[in-house]
Scaffold this active site. Sequence first.
Site, PDB file in Angstrom:
ATOM      1  N   SER A 123       0.586  -1.307  -0.184  1.00  0.00           N
ATOM      2  CA  SER A 123       0.069  -0.007   0.180  1.00  0.00           C
ATOM      3  C   SER A 123       0.859   1.295  -0.002  1.00  0.00           C
ATOM      4  O   SER A 123       0.453   2.526  -0.430  1.00  0.00           O
ATOM      5  CB  SER A 123      -0.996   0.052   1.187  1.00  0.00           C
ATOM      6  N   HIS A 144      -3.001  -3.515  -5.832  1.00  0.00           N
ATOM      7  CA  HIS A 144      -3.401  -3.171  -4.466  1.00  0.00           C
ATOM      8  C   HIS A 144      -4.904  -3.402  -4.322  1.00  0.00           C
ATOM      9  O   HIS A 144      -5.837  -2.677  -4.503  1.00  0.00           O
ATOM     10  CB  HIS A 144      -3.164  -1.703  -4.502  1.00  0.00           C
ATOM     11  N   GLU A 156      -6.237  -1.160  -6.967  1.00  0.00           N
ATOM     12  CA  GLU A 156      -5.572  -0.238  -7.928  1.00  0.00           C
ATOM     13  C   GLU A 156      -4.380  -0.776  -8.672  1.00  0.00           C
ATOM     14  O   GLU A 156      -3.482  -1.570  -7.817  1.00  0.00           O
ATOM     15  CB  GLU A 156      -5.001   0.915  -6.996  1.00  0.00           C
ATOM     16  N   ASN A 194      -5.014   6.498  -1.322  1.00  0.00           N
ATOM     17  CA  ASN A 194      -4.324   7.052   0.062  1.00  0.00           C
ATOM     18  C   ASN A 194      -3.815   8.304  -0.011  1.00  0.00           C
ATOM     19  O   ASN A 194      -3.228   8.964   0.969  1.00  0.00           O
ATOM     20  CB  ASN A 194      -3.106   5.698   0.374  1.00  0.00           C
TER      21      ASN A 194
HETATM   22  P1  NAI Z   1      -0.600  -9.352   7.916  1.00  0.00           P
HETATM   23  O1  NAI Z   1       0.683  -8.830   8.946  1.00  0.00           O
HETATM   24  O2  NAI Z   1      -1.968  -9.582   8.424  1.00  0.00           O
HETATM   25  O3  NAI Z   1      -0.217 -10.638   7.144  1.00  0.00           O
HETATM   26  C1  NAI Z   1       1.186 -10.770   6.846  1.00  0.00           C
HETATM   27  C2  NAI Z   1       1.343 -12.095   6.515  1.00  0.00           C
HETATM   28  O4  NAI Z   1       2.761 -12.231   5.906  1.00  0.00           O
HETATM   29  C3  NAI Z   1       1.706 -12.837   7.813  1.00  0.00           C
HETATM   30  O5  NAI Z   1       0.949 -13.951   7.928  1.00  0.00           O
HETATM   31  C4  NAI Z   1       3.350 -13.062   8.013  1.00  0.00           C
HETATM   32  O6  NAI Z   1       3.353 -14.070   8.520  1.00  0.00           O
HETATM   33  C5  NAI Z   1       3.691 -13.198   6.368  1.00  0.00           C
HETATM   34  N1  NAI Z   1       4.987 -12.762   5.968  1.00  0.00           N
HETATM   35  C6  NAI Z   1       5.771 -12.046   6.534  1.00  0.00           C
HETATM   36  N2  NAI Z   1       6.726 -11.972   5.861  1.00  0.00           N
HETATM   37  C7  NAI Z   1       6.796 -13.267   4.850  1.00  0.00           C
HETATM   38  C8  NAI Z   1       7.918 -13.701   3.996  1.00  0.00           C
HETATM   39  N3  NAI Z   1       8.941 -13.317   3.897  1.00  0.00           N
HETATM   40  N4  NAI Z   1       7.324 -14.789   3.345  1.00  0.00           N
HETATM   41  C9  NAI Z   1       5.901 -15.276   3.298  1.00  0.00           C
HETATM   42  N5  NAI Z   1       5.301 -15.017   4.457  1.00  0.00           N
HETATM   43  C10 NAI Z   1       5.537 -13.715   5.145  1.00  0.00           C
HETATM   44  O7  NAI Z   1      -0.581  -8.116   6.783  1.00  0.00           O
HETATM   45  P2  NAI Z   1      -1.575  -7.679   6.039  1.00  0.00           P
HETATM   46  O8  NAI Z   1      -2.548  -6.496   6.716  1.00  0.00           O
HETATM   47  O9  NAI Z   1      -2.174  -8.634   5.413  1.00  0.00           O
HETATM   48  O10 NAI Z   1      -0.624  -6.783   4.722  1.00  0.00           O
HETATM   49  C11 NAI Z   1      -0.083  -7.455   3.899  1.00  0.00           C
HETATM   50  C12 NAI Z   1       0.434  -6.533   2.748  1.00  0.00           C
HETATM   51  O11 NAI Z   1      -0.944  -5.795   2.239  1.00  0.00           O
HETATM   52  C13 NAI Z   1       1.318  -5.335   3.340  1.00  0.00           C
HETATM   53  O12 NAI Z   1       2.124  -5.125   2.143  1.00  0.00           O
HETATM   54  C14 NAI Z   1       0.359  -4.327   3.380  1.00  0.00           C
HETATM   55  O13 NAI Z   1       0.848  -2.948   3.273  1.00  0.00           O
HETATM   56  C15 NAI Z   1      -0.538  -4.459   2.379  1.00  0.00           C
HETATM   57  N6  NAI Z   1      -2.222  -3.944   2.329  1.00  0.00           N
HETATM   58  C16 NAI Z   1      -2.628  -3.931   3.602  1.00  0.00           C
HETATM   59  C17 NAI Z   1      -3.940  -3.547   3.819  1.00  0.00           C
HETATM   60  C18 NAI Z   1      -4.708  -3.640   5.149  1.00  0.00           C
HETATM   61  O14 NAI Z   1      -5.922  -2.802   5.308  1.00  0.00           O
HETATM   62  N7  NAI Z   1      -4.220  -4.293   6.158  1.00  0.00           N
HETATM   63  C19 NAI Z   1      -4.746  -2.786   2.663  1.00  0.00           C
HETATM   64  C20 NAI Z   1      -4.072  -3.011   1.469  1.00  0.00           C
HETATM   65  C21 NAI Z   1      -2.808  -3.529   1.307  1.00  0.00           C
END
Ligand code: NAI
Length: 505
Positions: A123, A144, A156, A194
């Site tokens: 994001s 996105h 996006e 954003n």
């Molecule tokens: P989250 O923390 O819920 O999930 C991330 C997951 O990735 C975790 O389960 C973690 O164990 C895993 N992980 C971390 N490093 C890893 C690696 N090297 N290899 C494999 N798995 C790995 O985070 P979330 O909220 O799902 O966000 C994920 C991405 O999406 C980020 O880039 C965030 O900026 C983006 N994003 C988040 C939004 C939100 O509202 N939470 C909205 C749109 C985008």
Amino acid sequence: MSALNKNSVVAVIGAGAMGAGIAQVAASAGHRVWLHDNRPGAAAQAIEGIGKQLDKRVANGKLSVEARDACLAALYPADSLEQLADAGLVIEAIVENLEIKQALLARLEALCTADCILASNTSSISITRLGAGMQRPQRLVGMHFFNPAPVMQLVEVIQGLASDADVVATVFATAQAWGKKPVLARSTPGFIVNRVARPFYAESLRLLQEGVADCASLDAVLREAGGFAMGAFELTDLIGHDVNYAVTNSVFDAYYQDMRFQPSLIQKELVDAGHFGRKSGRGFYDYREGARRPQPASLNSTAAVPEVIVEGDAGLLQPLLERLAEHQVKIHRRAGRGLLRIGDAMVALSDGRLASQRSIDEGLEQLVLLDLALDYRSCTRLALGCSADTSREALDQVVALLQKAGIAATPLRDSPALCVLRTVAMLANEAADALLQGVASAADIDLAMRAGVNYPQGPLAWADQLGAATLVRVLDHLQAAYGEERYRPSLQLRRQLAEGVPFHE
Ligand code: NAI
């Protein structure tokens, strides 16, 4: 360009909130999906969670048993990255960290076929920057999604400097085939949503900081007059102040501390205190057991309902006059400069000046300024501000008139452009600037704000409705009142005004 073939395998990496949602979307669309997470067991657990979500939808009659079974049968947990080698599209949704994402992309390039598309759900990280270290940056795009991914319509699609146009077009068509509303954006900080949404939070935070009104009143005005689903304080309480403040900071820094994106000290204070909003029990509002929700301020008047004298063209207030007439208010018209005479008060739509300033500038006594409404015919509340010489009696007459048409009046401390007008002017200004800089088309900017954050109207469509002349005047007045370049009108607004063309034909 056509969408990814349904026989192509999709891999999603990161089985958190976003990854699980994206995997569900891809599997529901008919792809075989690998879900991988580096936390052992996390992918299988996420698939179990998806199953529970789908069960609920089946129980509510929103999903057929067959569709649930087909989706679940298409989801496979992958213990190792090597298992993803057959994927035609890999979407990463891992932790928001440049180095960790770059390391993952390098491993994927070594594992996957040369024609595999790599997509990032980041994001805030530049797709251009992510691609910089890659061997095949032309195969990388941003994809996105919004949270929760199965529900939110917007995707996006972000084009980095090196992204291949055909790859971008394939991802765009794929998002469409998955039932989403994709928009195309260049890789710039905050992409569309954003970035353009920042003033929605920032202007309310400023109004609160300057003591213009309390949270409940400002939220109610944005909802009931502005037509937004939530006001800025209830929304940031829901998003979480830690998250919302971090996004504002990252956009502020990415635009070299442009004051338009300046973070708020009162939000920082909430973050410092650990008052993150709903999730921690306290934010701007108190969510703890037994806490009472504050009510918005509404003036109450027992004054007789006065007649209205319209002097000249009522402009944007015309629908309000029609509504008043339907409530048996007598409306008289005579020549003049676009003002309403209501009892002892002069009334006008704010033009961005303080009421007291305009009262001096134009020699108007007892000046009551009205805020903008999305639709004056249906709004249930309007904010107003008064010049310092306005008597209680004059104000009561205006309030009685609004009450007669079922409109609650929320008093604001005299402030430039009040609440909705100021917020909409700044949203439209930011949207116009994004258009000026070629971030996305006018249609995509408006679609993004409607589908991504549920705005009642796209900011550029709103600009067309208000007129570029009105917006430039309001912003010029805001800039003069504060003496801050934060409120400078975008060149794009001035251009639309000079050329006399709307954003949407
Ligand atoms: P989250 O923390 O819920 O999930 C991330 C997951 O990735 C975790 O389960 C973690 O164990 C895993 N992980 C971390 N490093 C890893 C690696 N090297 N290899 C494999 N798995 C790995 O985070 P979330 O909220 O799902 O966000 C994920 C991405 O999406 C980020 O880039 C965030 O900026 C983006 N994003 C988040 C939004 C939100 O509202 N939470 C909205 C749109 C985008």
